[in-house]
Design a protein around this motif. Structure first.
Motif, PDB file in Angstrom:
ATOM      1  N   LEU A  26       6.902  32.376  47.501  1.00  0.00           N
ATOM      2  CA  LEU A  26       5.513  31.955  47.674  1.00  0.00           C
ATOM      3  C   LEU A  26       5.425  30.602  48.371  1.00  0.00           C
ATOM      4  O   LEU A  26       4.567  30.376  49.221  1.00  0.00           O
ATOM      5  CB  LEU A  26       4.815  31.869  46.307  1.00  0.00           C
ATOM      6  N   VAL A  27       6.346  29.694  48.004  1.00  0.00           N
ATOM      7  CA  VAL A  27       6.338  28.356  48.604  1.00  0.00           C
ATOM      8  C   VAL A  27       6.543  28.456  50.111  1.00  0.00           C
ATOM      9  O   VAL A  27       5.892  27.761  50.892  1.00  0.00           O
ATOM     10  CB  VAL A  27       7.420  27.469  47.955  1.00  0.00           C
TER      11      VAL A  27
ATOM     12  N   ALA B  56       7.000  22.950  23.564  1.00  0.00           N
ATOM     13  CA  ALA B  56       7.026  24.128  22.706  1.00  0.00           C
ATOM     14  C   ALA B  56       7.644  25.328  23.426  1.00  0.00           C
ATOM     15  O   ALA B  56       8.224  26.204  22.795  1.00  0.00           O
ATOM     16  CB  ALA B  56       5.619  24.459  22.234  1.00  0.00           C
ATOM     17  N   ASP B  57       7.546  25.348  24.764  1.00  0.00           N
ATOM     18  CA  ASP B  57       8.031  26.519  25.488  1.00  0.00           C
ATOM     19  C   ASP B  57       9.465  26.389  25.999  1.00  0.00           C
ATOM     20  O   ASP B  57       9.946  27.255  26.716  1.00  0.00           O
ATOM     21  CB  ASP B  57       7.085  26.843  26.653  1.00  0.00           C
ATOM     22  N   ASP B  58      10.140  25.306  25.636  1.00  0.00           N
ATOM     23  CA  ASP B  58      11.527  25.157  26.073  1.00  0.00           C
ATOM     24  C   ASP B  58      12.427  26.150  25.336  1.00  0.00           C
ATOM     25  O   ASP B  58      12.021  26.761  24.348  1.00  0.00           O
ATOM     26  CB  ASP B  58      12.013  23.724  25.846  1.00  0.00           C
TER      27      ASP B  58
ATOM     28  N   GLU C 208       0.162  26.775  38.600  1.00  0.00           N
ATOM     29  CA  GLU C 208       0.185  27.638  37.413  1.00  0.00           C
ATOM     30  C   GLU C 208       0.828  28.986  37.737  1.00  0.00           C
ATOM     31  O   GLU C 208       1.572  29.540  36.943  1.00  0.00           O
ATOM     32  CB  GLU C 208      -1.227  27.842  36.867  1.00  0.00           C
ATOM     33  N   ILE C 209       0.498  29.506  38.924  1.00  0.00           N
ATOM     34  CA  ILE C 209       1.083  30.779  39.330  1.00  0.00           C
ATOM     35  C   ILE C 209       2.599  30.621  39.509  1.00  0.00           C
ATOM     36  O   ILE C 209       3.386  31.426  39.013  1.00  0.00           O
ATOM     37  CB  ILE C 209       0.436  31.271  40.651  1.00  0.00           C
ATOM     38  N   LEU C 210       3.024  29.543  40.188  1.00  0.00           N
ATOM     39  CA  LEU C 210       4.454  29.302  40.401  1.00  0.00           C
ATOM     40  C   LEU C 210       5.192  29.200  39.070  1.00  0.00           C
ATOM     41  O   LEU C 210       6.340  29.594  38.940  1.00  0.00           O
ATOM     42  CB  LEU C 210       4.674  28.014  41.206  1.00  0.00           C
ATOM     43  N   ASP C 211       4.486  28.652  38.075  1.00  0.00           N
ATOM     44  CA  ASP C 211       5.085  28.458  36.759  1.00  0.00           C
ATOM     45  C   ASP C 211       5.331  29.791  36.064  1.00  0.00           C
ATOM     46  O   ASP C 211       6.267  29.940  35.278  1.00  0.00           O
ATOM     47  CB  ASP C 211       4.144  27.585  35.927  1.00  0.00           C
ATOM     48  N   GLU C 212       4.477  30.779  36.365  1.00  0.00           N
ATOM     49  CA  GLU C 212       4.537  32.035  35.627  1.00  0.00           C
ATOM     50  C   GLU C 212       5.475  33.075  36.234  1.00  0.00           C
ATOM     51  O   GLU C 212       5.977  33.932  35.535  1.00  0.00           O
ATOM     52  CB  GLU C 212       3.126  32.613  35.461  1.00  0.00           C
ATOM     53  N   VAL C 213       5.714  32.994  37.560  1.00  0.00           N
ATOM     54  CA  VAL C 213       6.601  33.984  38.188  1.00  0.00           C
ATOM     55  C   VAL C 213       8.050  33.510  38.132  1.00  0.00           C
ATOM     56  O   VAL C 213       8.335  32.379  37.749  1.00  0.00           O
ATOM     57  CB  VAL C 213       6.180  34.260  39.654  1.00  0.00           C
ATOM     58  N   ASP C 214       8.996  34.396  38.503  1.00  0.00           N
ATOM     59  CA  ASP C 214      10.422  34.032  38.563  1.00  0.00           C
ATOM     60  C   ASP C 214      10.646  32.938  39.595  1.00  0.00           C
ATOM     61  O   ASP C 214       9.836  32.761  40.497  1.00  0.00           O
ATOM     62  CB  ASP C 214      11.272  35.247  38.998  1.00  0.00           C
TER      63      ASP C 214
ATOM     64  N   LEU D  10       4.285  20.908  38.882  1.00  0.00           N
ATOM     65  CA  LEU D  10       5.172  21.699  38.017  1.00  0.00           C
ATOM     66  C   LEU D  10       5.970  20.812  37.073  1.00  0.00           C
ATOM     67  O   LEU D  10       6.190  19.635  37.340  1.00  0.00           O
ATOM     68  CB  LEU D  10       6.149  22.501  38.880  1.00  0.00           C
ATOM     69  N   ASP D  11       6.415  21.386  35.967  1.00  0.00           N
ATOM     70  CA  ASP D  11       7.356  20.696  35.094  1.00  0.00           C
ATOM     71  C   ASP D  11       8.669  20.496  35.834  1.00  0.00           C
ATOM     72  O   ASP D  11       9.064  21.326  36.649  1.00  0.00           O
ATOM     73  CB  ASP D  11       7.636  21.550  33.850  1.00  0.00           C
ATOM     74  N   GLU D  12       9.358  19.417  35.486  1.00  0.00           N
ATOM     75  CA  GLU D  12      10.580  19.072  36.192  1.00  0.00           C
ATOM     76  C   GLU D  12      11.585  20.226  36.200  1.00  0.00           C
ATOM     77  O   GLU D  12      12.186  20.518  37.235  1.00  0.00           O
ATOM     78  CB  GLU D  12      11.194  17.842  35.525  1.00  0.00           C
TER      79      GLU D  12
END
Lengths: 433, 433
Positions: B36-37, B258-260, B23-29, B52-54
């Motif tokens: 972070l990885v 919805a967020d695309d 979730e954190i990875l999804d929210e940052v740049d 994560l989403d593709e």
């Protein structure tokens, strides 16, 4: 059926998987099915019964006595038993429960009937493997052997205190690789996800999916271990929810299947069609109000179905994507931002479609004023339809109402009416009538 | 970020569950995410990456070198590794695979990349626990300890011959309760469901759901054990399929959320809207053909949106229930019977709606001939719409085409046109124009 045939039939069916027996039960009459259930071992038929559709099972059980039903219940896991008993009439429920011989099983079922069907308590099963933190590995393996008799599948081994409070879990790997004299308290993993008996099933499904869990323990307010939910129960739940939303979007309420009776299907479909009829009558009334205008401009009327259809299509697209996003918890940000985004999207789509329509009307009717008025209307209608389609589900969701009811006929009908109203107003303005 | 902060950040994140890190990875740049990885242990981030989403994952990986990606792959189960590598460009794929240090892992991934993504081979993981029939219980437990190091979760223990042919499975219960000198061949269960590497994923999903399986072994044509598929992979597959059908029904192609971005959403939505526009233009052209008739009977035009909407609603209802039935494999019987049933259903609904409409038009317009003509049309249109909605998905399904494309805008648009055509013909006949 003669005695000989009975033996042959029994032999024939005994080797089948319970899912296949369920298929056979589904295809024969309900009294034939009841006969088969009594003929075969309860161990086999109890699982087959749970595979049946609710309505098929109900009819079958009507042909059995409470004692015969109790025999089947005896072989079921508590979660299945509670599901099946919950479907019976109240007086038969009592009779069946009183006929259950295993006292512990009876008490568990009584307790579980009190939970809401759509809560963690309603989904859980009592059967699980738990070990106390004070035991050694050797004692643990001994106890697990005893408990494993009652549990169909070992998912996780839960570690509890003397008071049955959940404090962690034990990995099979650690159990296999530790010295037999090691204390459980030394090797157990203190991190364990759990849900409360009163948590809604939907939240449990989301949690298990998010963390890829195969089983999750259920505790009460004092963290005393009450049961466990396995992923297969959640798979069914997820499928049912997805199907309900899909049917809702198509204007079919209640849970019906293609093979249900015509009367059941009518009950699920007719109310939504009435809503559509009302919308159509409303549209006709609105157009009737513009009758004087329209008598001189019949060409405008030719495009009302187009406007209504486009308003409906855009509304359904917008609402579907929001409803799905809400179900998956990935609609972030404020309603305002969401509406602005939908507006931009609708403007882009609307402009593309309006330009095409403009040239079509201009060329086919060689009337630039009609072409202007119809295509500008389409542009505005698409934007309004997109906003309505986005706003209504978000609004319902905020109010705690299932936004899925806002998809399908509801959004189509309201957008039809708004669309036609906007269309005629704009035409009146632009054509200066 | 200074060195001190780095240590603090690492400590902060290390205790989190991989789903939360995702979730954190999804929210940052994406470059912050890449940072972070690299900061955290691959053991932790490799699992987060798979959550994560593709599209998010793709962007993140662009910020990593092949060697850094290979470090993550090293920690993944083969099925996840193959999914992720499959998303990379061909040249980067090669570079990453060559950087994988564990030879066995590398060979497994190479082999699995050859299977179709939507086949059993594409879904399976290589990690599993298998024992040979010739071993004893004691030897078996020893070997299992070794194998368990590599397997995240023990699902089933598979029993194979010397040549690795799958012949059965071993219940943990039996293993725990048997004497340590017992031979595996004496206690294993010879009945085991399995799928072929080339079986389509959809069939695997159905099989696992039907028999409530948590894992299923995958074999090749010689019954040699190749891998296993677990229910959590299937849960994702089922959800994706349900979402695709739902979006299809709403006129949204491609997998969007919805967020695309607005452009992605436009690409998914605009084509269907164009189809709707074509339908509307077609309807206008048909009505234009009847212009002489309609000039004298403008009242008929007021009800075209109603007729079109009802035709669309009925068509969507019929097609949705058939598409869902086909997906669940519970549409039995011939196409003929199905159409007759749908016709009866439509007649029932149609009659009810037509009667209401008749009285409305009669009272509001006090014109019994219009009322008769409009309501009879509605009755006929509903029947035809129901038949089209049932027939098209069944026909597509028989031809091996996904029937889901026939729901939503496709059915609405074609039914709009048919509806208006039928309506005007019947009006002409009854009013004797």
């Amino acid at each position: 059926v003669s005695v000989q045939d009975e033996v042959a039939l029994k032999e024939l069916l005994t080797d089948l998987h319970h899912a296949d027996i369920a298929e056979i039960l589904d295809e024969v009459d309900s009294d034939e099915a009841a006969y088969l259930v009594l003929l075969l071992d309860s161990e086999q038929t109890s699982e087959a019964l749970m595979e049946l559709d609710e309505d098929v099972r109900e009819k079958l059980l009507e042909n059995l006595t409470p004692a015969e039903i109790a025999d089947e219940v005896e072989e079921m896991d508590t979660d299945d038993a509670v599901d099946m008993i919950g479907e019976l009439d109240d007086d038969i429920q009592l009779a069946v429960i009183n006929q259950i011989e295993d006292e512990e099983h009876r008490a568990d079922i009584r307790e579980m009937l009190q939970y809401d069907e759509n809560s963690a308590g309603g989904l859980m099963a009592k059967e699980l493997i738990k070990v106390k933190e004070t035991w050694t590995v050797a004692g643990c393996v001994r106890e697990m052997r005893r408990q494993a008799e009652e549990v169909t599948r070992v998912h996780s081994i839960y570690v509890v205190t003397k008071e049955n409070e959940l404090i962690g879990r034990l990995s099979l790997k650690d159990l296999l690789t530790s010295d037999t004299r090691t204390k459980i308290s030394e090797i157990y993993i203190p991190k364990v996800d759990s849900v409360n008996v009163n948590d809604p099933a939907e939240d449990v499904a989301k949690l298990m999916q998010k963390y890829d869990l195969e089983a999750i323990p259920v505790v009460d307010d004092k963290r005393v271990l009450q049961g466990r939910i396995t992923i297969d129960d959640i798979v069914d739940f997820i499928k049912e929810e997805a199907e309900k939303d899909y049917q809702m979007a198509a204007g079919i309420s209640q849970d019906v299947e293609a093979d249900d009776s015509i009367l059941q299907l009518t009950r699920a479909r007719l109310p939504w069609l009435f809503l559509g009829l009302l919308g159509g009558v409303g549209a006709a009334a609105i157009m009737g109000g513009f009758e004087e205008v329209l008598n001189d401009h019949v060409i405008l009327l030719l495009f009302t179905p187009l406007i209504a259809a486009m308003a409906g299509n855009v509304g359904v697209q917008s609402s579907a994507i929001i409803v799905q996003g809400l179900a998956n918890d990935d609609v972030k940000g404020s309603i305002g931002n969401r509406l602005i985004k939908e507006m931009l999207l609708a403007m882009l789509n609307g402009a593309a479609l309006a330009i095409v329509l403009f040239f079509y009307v201009w060329i086919s009717e060689s009337a630039v004023d009609y072409a202007t008025s119809i295509s500008i209307s389409l542009f505005v209608v698409i934007i309004v339809a997109g906003i309505i389609g986005t706003f209504i589900p978000l609004f319902l969701h905020k109010r705690g109402i299932d936004p899925a009811i806002a998809t399908g006929p509801f959004i189509t009908t309201s957008n039809d009416i708004f669309g036609i109203l906007i269309y005629l107003y704009i035409a009146k303005l632009i054509l200066g009538i």
